[in-house]
Motif scaffolding. Structure first.
Motif, short mmCIF file in Angstrom:
data_model
loop_
_atom_site.label_atom_id
_atom_site.label_comp_id
_atom_site.label_asym_id
_atom_site.label_seq_id
_atom_site.Cartn_x
_atom_site.Cartn_y
_atom_site.Cartn_z
N ARG A 49 -21.42 -39.66 -10.41
CA ARG A 49 -21.97 -40.29 -11.61
C ARG A 49 -21.10 -41.49 -12.02
O ARG A 49 -21.60 -42.53 -12.42
CB ARG A 49 -22.03 -39.24 -12.72
CG ARG A 49 -22.57 -39.71 -14.02
CD ARG A 49 -22.47 -38.56 -15.04
NE ARG A 49 -22.96 -38.96 -16.32
CZ ARG A 49 -24.17 -38.69 -16.78
NH1 ARG A 49 -25.02 -38.00 -16.04
NH2 ARG A 49 -24.56 -39.11 -17.96
N GLU A 50 -19.79 -41.33 -11.91
CA GLU A 50 -18.86 -42.39 -12.28
C GLU A 50 -19.00 -43.61 -11.36
O GLU A 50 -18.95 -44.75 -11.80
CB GLU A 50 -17.42 -41.88 -12.27
CG GLU A 50 -17.11 -40.88 -13.36
CD GLU A 50 -17.68 -39.47 -13.10
OE1 GLU A 50 -17.99 -39.13 -11.93
OE2 GLU A 50 -17.84 -38.74 -14.09
N GLU A 51 -19.17 -43.36 -10.05
CA GLU A 51 -19.37 -44.46 -9.10
C GLU A 51 -20.67 -45.20 -9.39
O GLU A 51 -20.72 -46.43 -9.34
CB GLU A 51 -19.36 -43.93 -7.67
CG GLU A 51 -18.01 -43.46 -7.20
CD GLU A 51 -18.07 -42.71 -5.87
OE1 GLU A 51 -17.09 -42.82 -5.11
OE2 GLU A 51 -19.07 -42.01 -5.60
N VAL A 55 -21.23 -49.15 -10.42
CA VAL A 55 -22.16 -50.06 -9.73
C VAL A 55 -23.07 -50.72 -10.75
O VAL A 55 -23.32 -51.93 -10.70
CB VAL A 55 -22.97 -49.31 -8.65
CG1 VAL A 55 -24.13 -50.15 -8.16
CG2 VAL A 55 -22.07 -48.90 -7.50
N LYS A 56 -23.58 -49.95 -11.69
CA LYS A 56 -24.46 -50.50 -12.71
C LYS A 56 -23.71 -51.49 -13.60
O LYS A 56 -24.24 -52.53 -13.97
CB LYS A 56 -25.09 -49.38 -13.54
CG LYS A 56 -26.11 -48.59 -12.73
CD LYS A 56 -26.67 -47.44 -13.53
CE LYS A 56 -27.64 -46.66 -12.67
NZ LYS A 56 -28.91 -46.44 -13.32
N ALA A 57 -22.46 -51.19 -13.91
CA ALA A 57 -21.64 -52.11 -14.70
C ALA A 57 -21.43 -53.42 -13.93
O ALA A 57 -21.47 -54.51 -14.52
CB ALA A 57 -20.31 -51.47 -15.06
N LEU A 72 -31.56 -50.37 -18.48
CA LEU A 72 -30.46 -49.45 -18.20
C LEU A 72 -30.85 -48.05 -18.61
O LEU A 72 -31.57 -47.86 -19.59
CB LEU A 72 -29.19 -49.88 -18.96
CG LEU A 72 -28.60 -51.22 -18.58
CD1 LEU A 72 -27.54 -51.63 -19.59
CD2 LEU A 72 -28.02 -51.17 -17.19
N ASP A 73 -30.35 -47.07 -17.87
CA ASP A 73 -30.65 -45.68 -18.21
C ASP A 73 -29.58 -45.13 -19.15
O ASP A 73 -28.41 -45.43 -19.01
CB ASP A 73 -30.72 -44.83 -16.94
CG ASP A 73 -29.42 -44.85 -16.19
OD1 ASP A 73 -28.72 -43.83 -16.20
OD2 ASP A 73 -29.08 -45.90 -15.61
N PRO A 74 -30.00 -44.32 -20.11
CA PRO A 74 -29.03 -43.75 -21.05
C PRO A 74 -28.19 -42.63 -20.44
O PRO A 74 -27.12 -42.32 -20.95
CB PRO A 74 -29.90 -43.22 -22.20
CG PRO A 74 -31.23 -42.98 -21.58
CD PRO A 74 -31.38 -44.00 -20.48
N GLU A 75 -28.64 -42.05 -19.34
CA GLU A 75 -27.91 -40.93 -18.74
C GLU A 75 -26.63 -41.38 -18.04
O GLU A 75 -25.64 -40.66 -18.05
CB GLU A 75 -28.79 -40.18 -17.73
CG GLU A 75 -29.99 -39.49 -18.34
CD GLU A 75 -31.20 -40.41 -18.49
OE1 GLU A 75 -32.20 -39.95 -19.04
OE2 GLU A 75 -31.14 -41.58 -18.07
N VAL A 76 -26.64 -42.56 -17.40
CA VAL A 76 -25.49 -42.99 -16.61
C VAL A 76 -24.88 -44.28 -17.15
O VAL A 76 -23.68 -44.37 -17.36
CB VAL A 76 -25.88 -43.19 -15.12
CG1 VAL A 76 -24.73 -43.76 -14.32
CG2 VAL A 76 -26.34 -41.86 -14.51
#
Length: 89
Positions: A49-51, A55-57, A72-76
């Motif tokens: 999840r952190e990786e 990537v999204k950041a 953007l998804d609120p879960e990750v």
């Protein structure tokens, strides 16, 4: 067709290019992005999840700060991207 209110028109303008087109970076997917990372050279079979959040950041840092909108998804992705100041606007 209903006429847009001033508020709706301003909101639409804020996520549109000067020519009126919508240019949106879609980073709200999780499984599709995990599969793409896994298939990339040096990819890993198990994406944490952190990786995925990092990537999204990176997408926001390099692409979304230049686009009118990003999904953007609120879960990750959220609230970290906002809380860490990655998203400039």
């Amino acid at each position: 067709m209903n006429e847009l209110t001033t508020l709706e028109r301003r909101a639409l303008q804020s996520i549109s290019t000067p020519d009126g087109n919508m240019l949106i970076v879609a980073a709200d997917q999780r499984n599709g992005m995990k599969a793409a990372i896994k298939d990339a050279p040096h990819g890993s079979d198990a994406i944490t999840r952190e990786e995925l959040a990092e990537v999204k950041a990176d997408l926001v840092r390099h692409l979304a700060n230049h686009a009118p909108a990003i999904l953007l998804d609120p879960e990750v992705a959220l609230p970290g991207i906002v809380d860490d100041g990655v998203l400039s606007r």
